[in-house]
Enzyme design. Sequence first.
Site, PDB file in Angstrom:
ATOM      1  N   TRP A  27       0.826  -1.217   0.000  1.00 48.90           N
ATOM      2  CA  TRP A  27       0.000   0.000   0.000  1.00 48.90           C
ATOM      3  C   TRP A  27       0.855   1.259   0.000  1.00 48.90           C
ATOM      4  O   TRP A  27       0.345   2.363  -0.068  1.00 48.90           O
ATOM      5  CB  TRP A  27      -0.967   0.017   1.181  1.00 48.90           C
ATOM      6  CG  TRP A  27      -0.356  -0.330   2.496  1.00 48.90           C
ATOM      7  CD1 TRP A  27       0.227   0.530   3.373  1.00 48.90           C
ATOM      8  CD2 TRP A  27      -0.275  -1.632   3.079  1.00 48.90           C
ATOM      9  NE1 TRP A  27       0.669  -0.154   4.468  1.00 48.90           N
ATOM     10  CE2 TRP A  27       0.368  -1.486   4.320  1.00 48.90           C
ATOM     11  CE3 TRP A  27      -0.685  -2.907   2.670  1.00 48.90           C
ATOM     12  CZ2 TRP A  27       0.625  -2.568   5.165  1.00 48.90           C
ATOM     13  CZ3 TRP A  27      -0.437  -3.978   3.512  1.00 48.90           C
ATOM     14  CH2 TRP A  27       0.208  -3.808   4.737  1.00 48.90           C
ATOM     15  N   GLU A  40      -5.357   0.712   6.051  1.00 51.55           N
ATOM     16  CA  GLU A  40      -5.504   1.106   7.455  1.00 51.55           C
ATOM     17  C   GLU A  40      -6.644   0.339   8.131  1.00 51.55           C
ATOM     18  O   GLU A  40      -6.549  -0.017   9.294  1.00 51.55           O
ATOM     19  CB  GLU A  40      -5.733   2.619   7.572  1.00 51.55           C
ATOM     20  CG  GLU A  40      -4.484   3.447   7.334  1.00 51.55           C
ATOM     21  CD  GLU A  40      -3.349   3.135   8.309  1.00 51.55           C
ATOM     22  OE1 GLU A  40      -3.615   2.647   9.420  1.00 51.55           O
ATOM     23  OE2 GLU A  40      -2.180   3.355   7.943  1.00 51.55           O
ATOM     24  N   GLN A  45      -5.986  -3.993  14.473  1.00 54.64           N
ATOM     25  CA  GLN A  45      -5.894  -5.208  15.289  1.00 54.64           C
ATOM     26  C   GLN A  45      -5.389  -6.422  14.515  1.00 54.64           C
ATOM     27  O   GLN A  45      -5.679  -7.556  14.866  1.00 54.64           O
ATOM     28  CB  GLN A  45      -7.247  -5.536  15.917  1.00 54.64           C
ATOM     29  CG  GLN A  45      -7.833  -4.336  16.630  1.00 54.64           C
ATOM     30  CD  GLN A  45      -9.060  -4.674  17.412  1.00 54.64           C
ATOM     31  OE1 GLN A  45      -9.022  -5.520  18.276  1.00 54.64           O
ATOM     32  NE2 GLN A  45     -10.158  -4.009  17.127  1.00 54.64           N
ATOM     33  N   THR A  46      -4.667  -6.192  13.427  1.00 53.48           N
ATOM     34  CA  THR A  46      -4.162  -7.316  12.634  1.00 53.48           C
ATOM     35  C   THR A  46      -2.710  -7.044  12.243  1.00 53.48           C
ATOM     36  O   THR A  46      -2.355  -5.916  11.915  1.00 53.48           O
ATOM     37  CB  THR A  46      -5.020  -7.499  11.359  1.00 53.48           C
ATOM     38  OG1 THR A  46      -6.394  -7.523  11.747  1.00 53.48           O
ATOM     39  CG2 THR A  46      -4.693  -8.789  10.648  1.00 53.48           C
ATOM     40  N   LEU A  83      -9.845 -12.887   7.698  1.00 52.92           N
ATOM     41  CA  LEU A  83      -9.134 -11.748   8.293  1.00 52.92           C
ATOM     42  C   LEU A  83      -9.741 -11.361   9.648  1.00 52.92           C
ATOM     43  O   LEU A  83      -9.099 -10.700  10.454  1.00 52.92           O
ATOM     44  CB  LEU A  83      -9.186 -10.561   7.317  1.00 52.92           C
ATOM     45  CG  LEU A  83      -8.199  -9.420   7.492  1.00 52.92           C
ATOM     46  CD1 LEU A  83      -6.759  -9.915   7.547  1.00 52.92           C
ATOM     47  CD2 LEU A  83      -8.327  -8.414   6.350  1.00 52.92           C
ATOM     48  N   TYR A 123      -7.821   7.659  14.751  1.00 47.23           N
ATOM     49  CA  TYR A 123      -6.553   7.158  14.229  1.00 47.23           C
ATOM     50  C   TYR A 123      -6.625   6.970  12.705  1.00 47.23           C
ATOM     51  O   TYR A 123      -5.769   7.454  11.955  1.00 47.23           O
ATOM     52  CB  TYR A 123      -6.144   5.827  14.905  1.00 47.23           C
ATOM     53  CG  TYR A 123      -5.061   5.174  14.097  1.00 47.23           C
ATOM     54  CD1 TYR A 123      -3.752   5.640  14.175  1.00 47.23           C
ATOM     55  CD2 TYR A 123      -5.358   4.173  13.161  1.00 47.23           C
ATOM     56  CE1 TYR A 123      -2.758   5.116  13.364  1.00 47.23           C
ATOM     57  CE2 TYR A 123      -4.378   3.649  12.351  1.00 47.23           C
ATOM     58  CZ  TYR A 123      -3.077   4.117  12.458  1.00 47.23           C
ATOM     59  OH  TYR A 123      -2.114   3.610  11.638  1.00 47.23           O
ATOM     60  N   ASP A 141      -1.065   5.145  16.857  1.00 45.92           N
ATOM     61  CA  ASP A 141      -1.458   3.750  17.077  1.00 45.92           C
ATOM     62  C   ASP A 141      -0.605   3.196  18.225  1.00 45.92           C
ATOM     63  O   ASP A 141       0.114   3.948  18.895  1.00 45.92           O
ATOM     64  CB  ASP A 141      -1.294   2.931  15.786  1.00 45.92           C
ATOM     65  CG  ASP A 141       0.166   2.768  15.381  1.00 45.92           C
ATOM     66  OD1 ASP A 141       1.049   3.404  16.014  1.00 45.92           O
ATOM     67  OD2 ASP A 141       0.438   1.995  14.448  1.00 45.92           O
ATOM     68  N   CYS A 190      11.834  -0.370  18.168  1.00 44.42           N
ATOM     69  CA  CYS A 190      11.350   0.011  19.496  1.00 44.42           C
ATOM     70  C   CYS A 190      10.205  -0.936  19.877  1.00 44.42           C
ATOM     71  O   CYS A 190       9.077  -0.528  20.132  1.00 44.42           O
ATOM     72  CB  CYS A 190      10.883   1.469  19.490  1.00 44.42           C
ATOM     73  SG  CYS A 190      10.661   2.137  21.143  1.00 44.42           S
ATOM     74  N   CYS A 200      18.622   2.197  16.880  1.00 51.91           N
ATOM     75  CA  CYS A 200      17.589   3.226  16.774  1.00 51.91           C
ATOM     76  C   CYS A 200      18.188   4.560  16.315  1.00 51.91           C
ATOM     77  O   CYS A 200      19.184   5.027  16.871  1.00 51.91           O
ATOM     78  CB  CYS A 200      16.915   3.403  18.129  1.00 51.91           C
ATOM     79  SG  CYS A 200      15.669   4.691  18.110  1.00 51.91           S
TER      80      CYS A 200
HETATM   81  S1  SF4 Z   1      16.283   4.538  21.880  1.00 51.04           S
HETATM   82 FE1  SF4 Z   1      14.824   4.177  20.272  1.00 51.04          FE
HETATM   83  S2  SF4 Z   1      14.406   1.979  20.452  1.00 51.04           S
HETATM   84 FE2  SF4 Z   1      15.338   2.609  22.363  1.00 51.04          FE
HETATM   85  S3  SF4 Z   1      13.611   3.091  23.670  1.00 51.04           S
HETATM   86 FE3  SF4 Z   1      14.275   4.989  22.719  1.00 51.04          FE
HETATM   87  S4  SF4 Z   1      12.955   5.180  20.936  1.00 51.04           S
HETATM   88 FE4  SF4 Z   1      12.843   3.070  21.600  1.00 51.04          FE
END
Ligand code: SF4
Length: 364
Positions: A27, A40, A45-46, A83, A123, A141, A190, A200
Amino acid sequence: MADLPDQKIINGLLLDYYDAQGRELPWRKNCDPYRVWVSEVMLQQTRVDTVVPYFNRWIEKFPQLSDLAHASEESVLNVWQGLGYYSRAHNLLKAIRIVAKDMNGLIPRDPIELRELPGIGEYTANAIASIAYDHPVVAIDANLRRVLSRLFDLPDPSPAELKCRATSLLDANRPGDWNQALMDLGATICIPKNPICEKCPVENHCKSADRGTQNERSMPKLKQPVRSSIQAVVIAVNSKDEFLLRKRPPRGLLAGLWEFPGSELVGNSTTLTIHKNIANGLGFDLTRDQTELISLDSVVHKFSHLTVTYRPVLVIGVNQGTHCDSPDYEFRWVEGDLIKNLPLPVGQQKLFKLSRKALVTRTL
Ligand code: SF4
């Protein structure tokens, strides 16, 4: 470490990350609002990897908004089957028909207007408006909630506080990409438990990483208890090898989908008694000489809030003229090879496979 909000630097890092490592999803090939909307709704929930094949099949069958607007409910549910959360498909169809009929086929750009359509909450409206139209709104979300709680190190932020923080950080020039960058970050780096902070892009700006509180922030809520139910099911086959199915009512669980007649076991009732009652209600007698009964193995199907054990009996040789009027259900005799054209929930598909196998084994 820089203090938040260091908006420009953080957003530069987030958008560079998204440009280089954003997930390639069907998409995202273009920002057509219809495709964004469908994706979306499917993603509610999937999981993403579950949605991808459904999305591809959907776009193949209904490539444009007008194709969906003119589709029958049955064909829509047929593509959606498996689904889950079928009210999403019902609402999507209703909303698309409104857009086609009353809005000249143009999906609103304004999230407030979008929210007036069936099945669109804050959302989803914000996701469509930001991704498809670059409208500067945050789409929060579960992933964004977790990333932002950690980035700002917020122990238990209210939705209003989170929205305020997110809006203060939002990149107004690329709001859709910004939202999707955070969604991807939350889905891949994260993650809920033990985030991979060393990978990150905003680690040096994350208060939670600095304080070592990552695993205390925005953990998933405890799941609701799952209820169990046992259903006796009668799979009736007539002399033309047609199966008797019924269409569920237009509201409630699995609305509008087709199934074999069944009923829940309650109190001291036995499976046999319920099988007999269902058969009587359908206008035939399980103990008649002309019918042959085969007890099939139980089938267990799990919904998010409910585990159902189906106890099926296959009844062969039922009179095809069987009368089965009901104010709640529409009944239909359907040839085995044509059942795939009807929307059947996954548990019912398992029952159908089981009964076909039993019919084949019986003739060997
Ligand atoms: S550094 Fe990045 S991955 Fe680690 S908690 Fe913070 S936002 Fe999340």
